[in-house]
Enzyme design. Structure first.
Site, PDB file in Angstrom:
ATOM      1  N   ASP A 134      83.088  31.483  17.474  1.00  0.00           N
ATOM      2  CA  ASP A 134      82.054  31.796  16.479  1.00  0.00           C
ATOM      3  C   ASP A 134      81.119  32.904  16.955  1.00  0.00           C
ATOM      4  O   ASP A 134      80.016  33.064  16.447  1.00  0.00           O
ATOM      5  CB  ASP A 134      81.246  30.542  16.130  1.00  0.00           C
ATOM      6  CG  ASP A 134      80.586  29.892  17.339  1.00  0.00           C
ATOM      7  OD1 ASP A 134      80.777  30.387  18.472  1.00  0.00           O
ATOM      8  OD2 ASP A 134      79.890  28.865  17.168  1.00  0.00           O
ATOM      9  N   ASN A 137      76.536  29.999  12.777  1.00  0.00           N
ATOM     10  CA  ASN A 137      76.470  28.555  12.544  1.00  0.00           C
ATOM     11  C   ASN A 137      76.162  28.212  11.095  1.00  0.00           C
ATOM     12  O   ASN A 137      76.283  27.060  10.699  1.00  0.00           O
ATOM     13  CB  ASN A 137      75.409  27.918  13.454  1.00  0.00           C
ATOM     14  CG  ASN A 137      75.906  27.771  14.881  1.00  0.00           C
ATOM     15  OD1 ASN A 137      76.943  27.167  15.134  1.00  0.00           O
ATOM     16  ND2 ASN A 137      75.180  28.351  15.819  1.00  0.00           N
ATOM     17  N   ARG A 142      77.009  22.945   9.508  1.00  0.00           N
ATOM     18  CA  ARG A 142      75.934  23.736   8.894  1.00  0.00           C
ATOM     19  C   ARG A 142      76.467  24.835   7.965  1.00  0.00           C
ATOM     20  O   ARG A 142      75.704  25.407   7.190  1.00  0.00           O
ATOM     21  CB  ARG A 142      75.051  24.352   9.987  1.00  0.00           C
ATOM     22  CG  ARG A 142      74.065  23.362  10.588  1.00  0.00           C
ATOM     23  CD  ARG A 142      73.232  24.024  11.667  1.00  0.00           C
ATOM     24  NE  ARG A 142      73.953  24.136  12.925  1.00  0.00           N
ATOM     25  CZ  ARG A 142      73.488  24.763  14.004  1.00  0.00           C
ATOM     26  NH1 ARG A 142      72.300  25.348  13.958  1.00  0.00           N
ATOM     27  NH2 ARG A 142      74.200  24.824  15.102  1.00  0.00           N
ATOM     28  N   ASN A 201      72.071  32.676  26.868  1.00  0.00           N
ATOM     29  CA  ASN A 201      73.460  32.427  27.227  1.00  0.00           C
ATOM     30  C   ASN A 201      74.333  32.614  25.996  1.00  0.00           C
ATOM     31  O   ASN A 201      74.109  31.991  24.961  1.00  0.00           O
ATOM     32  CB  ASN A 201      73.593  30.994  27.761  1.00  0.00           C
ATOM     33  CG  ASN A 201      75.026  30.547  27.896  1.00  0.00           C
ATOM     34  OD1 ASN A 201      75.884  31.330  28.312  1.00  0.00           O
ATOM     35  ND2 ASN A 201      75.294  29.293  27.543  1.00  0.00           N
ATOM     36  N   ASN A 219     104.369  62.254 -20.489  1.00  0.00           N
ATOM     37  CA  ASN A 219     103.033  62.188 -21.075  1.00  0.00           C
ATOM     38  C   ASN A 219     102.875  60.888 -21.850  1.00  0.00           C
ATOM     39  O   ASN A 219     103.660  60.588 -22.753  1.00  0.00           O
ATOM     40  CB  ASN A 219     102.795  63.365 -22.019  1.00  0.00           C
ATOM     41  CG  ASN A 219     101.379  63.323 -22.584  1.00  0.00           C
ATOM     42  OD1 ASN A 219     100.422  63.723 -21.939  1.00  0.00           O
ATOM     43  ND2 ASN A 219     101.241  62.805 -23.808  1.00  0.00           N
TER      44      ASN A 219
END
Length: 451
Positions: free
Chosen positions: A104, A228, A16, A171, A377
């Site tokens: 993940d 996902n 996905r 869960n 400079n």
């Protein structure tokens, strides 16, 4: 915690994400997702870390993670249950407790992991789950309990028909198991229609056997956010960025508009520094105390000393010493070292250049492959012509030299200490100490420039 091992699940295809990059290697605030899991499990005290990978993502994951963990290749995509079966077959005999965690889920905190381990050990559970109240995810399974509050099973997200007619406790896919439970029960998992074995089924199997099952709530409901797809990746990054910014502010950094400031996970900013809107501080960047960065600045993989000012400018892979002013609209490219008390004004670009202390380049100049000493400079419009079509060539400018406006320095060339060039000069050969050169091509004046 010699009897503990952690199993980090990283073998999933992540289809996905619509990406050629393994899902767990996508970054959250500049750090690959899997590294959050590894660091937090290590910080929680587990030293034996086992990463489950697939045959296709083993090499890219190992290139990022390195050799500090053990790798187990899951040859067949048989789900979370199959992954743990594969690990158990090669796990060292001394391991008695196994923590399983998905790579993940980068927001799961060290605090939650410690609480989970402590509950599993002190309450003598055989299975302990990390749970949370649902926020907005439709990917997480729901915890089913009886009237006494005992866990009965986990209903997978794909099996939920009406989310409003079921528990809001989810869960997180992080569990502690005794080794004995895994050895006794993994073989009883049923193969689902997709050919996978679900680790969540162990809860129902354990319940039927009166296994001691416990749970711990995550420290923050945001920890239930997993990745996902790219939308979820952006949501997780937003939460993690807020955590990083709040941590900096608590440590004494002023951030005027946190909604427009982006920092990466490895960024460190000293106290009494101020970060102004529309600023990005990326990679392994360290900023000292008392600095002002922004608005509109980008700093990546660089070190910035104390009391510096970076205004609407970009700095990449460079070192800036103390009390330096840069910008607006300048670009310090990789490989530069800027000395203390230097001034770099607007529209100045540098690359692979040492710019000495108290030196100044106030206006639109290009300084590449140059070694510039202190108190020099650089006049407006100066260009080090460092590329001859084949090679990059070096320009050296001695201490106290004065480079006039619109000077072209044709490298390789060396300008001596206290030497000077006239405006519009094209310098094709070295200028000795304290001598003046001007013209096209530049000619060296016979006398000392001070006379």
């Amino acid at each position: 915690m010699d009897q503990w091992a952690a199993v980090i699940m990283a073998a999933g295809r992540g289809s996905r994400m619509q990406s050629n990059v393994p899902k767990v290697l996508h970054t959250v605030c500049g750090k690959e997702m899997i590294l959050y899991s590894i660091e937090r499990l290590s910080d929680a005290g587990i030293t034996s870390l086992i990463v489950v990978v697939s045959e296709s993502n083993y090499e890219p994951i190992k290139n990022v993670v390195g050799d500090g963990v053990e790798y187990v290749i899951q040859s067949d995509a048989k789900g979370t249950g199959g992954a743990v079966q594969t690990v158990l077959s090669v796990m060292e005999s001394g391991v008695e407790h196994v923590l399983v965690h998905g790579a993940d889920m980068p927001l799961v905190s060290e605090q939650s992991l410690r609480s989970l381990i402590l509950s599993h050990t002190n309450d003598d559970h055989q299975i302990t789950l990390l749970t949370s109240e649902i926020i907005n995810s439709t990917d997480l399974g729901r915890i089913l309990r009886n009237d006494q509050g005992d866990i009965l099973s986990i209903r997978e997200a794909s099996e939920i028909v009406d989310a409003n007619d079921i528990s809001s406790e989810v869960n997180l896919g992080t569990y502690c198991f005794t080794r004995g439970i895994l050895e006794d029960s993994l073989g009883r998992l049923n193969v689902k229609e997709n050919g996978e074995l679900y680790l969540t089924e162990l809860i129902e199997i354990g319940c039927a056997q009166n296994v001691r099952i416990g749970s711990v709530y995550a420290s923050n409901t945001n920890e239930s956010l997993g990745v996902n797809n790219r939308v979820q990746l952006s949501q997780v990054e937003s939460v993690q960025r807020k955590i990083l910014l709040e941590r900096l502010m608590i440590r004494g950094v002023t951030i005027r508009d946190p909604e427009t400031v982006y920092v990466d996970a490895d960024v460190n900013v000293g106290k009494d520094s101020t970060i102004l809107p529309n600023t990005m501080i990326l990679g392994d960047t360290k900023i000292g105390t008392g600095c002002v960065v922004g608005p509109g600045s980008t700093i990546k993989d660089s070190v910035i000393g104390n009391d510096c000012r970076v205004n609407n400018s970009c700095i990449e892979r460079s070192v800036v010493n103390e009390n330096v002013e840069i910008g607006p609209y300048s670009h310090i490219r990789e490989g530069c070292t800027i000395g203390s008390n230097a001034h770099i004004g607007n529209f100045v670009e540098m690359k692979e250049t040492v710019f000495g202390e108290f030196s100044a380049a106030g206006h639109f100049s290009y300084l590449g492959d140059a070694d510039i000493s202190g108190s020099v400079n650089i006049g407006a419009g100066t260009v080090t012509c460092n590329f001859d079509g084949e090679n990059k060539l070096k320009t050296v400018i001695g201490k106290g030299a004065f480079i006039g406006c619109d000077t072209m320095l044709i490298a390789p060339v060396e300008i001596g200490a206290q030497a000077a060039t006239g405006a519009g000069s094209v310098v094709t050969r070295d200028i000795p100490t304290a001598r003046l050169a001007f013209g096209v091509p530049a000619r060296i004046v016979a006398e000392d420039k001070n006379n």
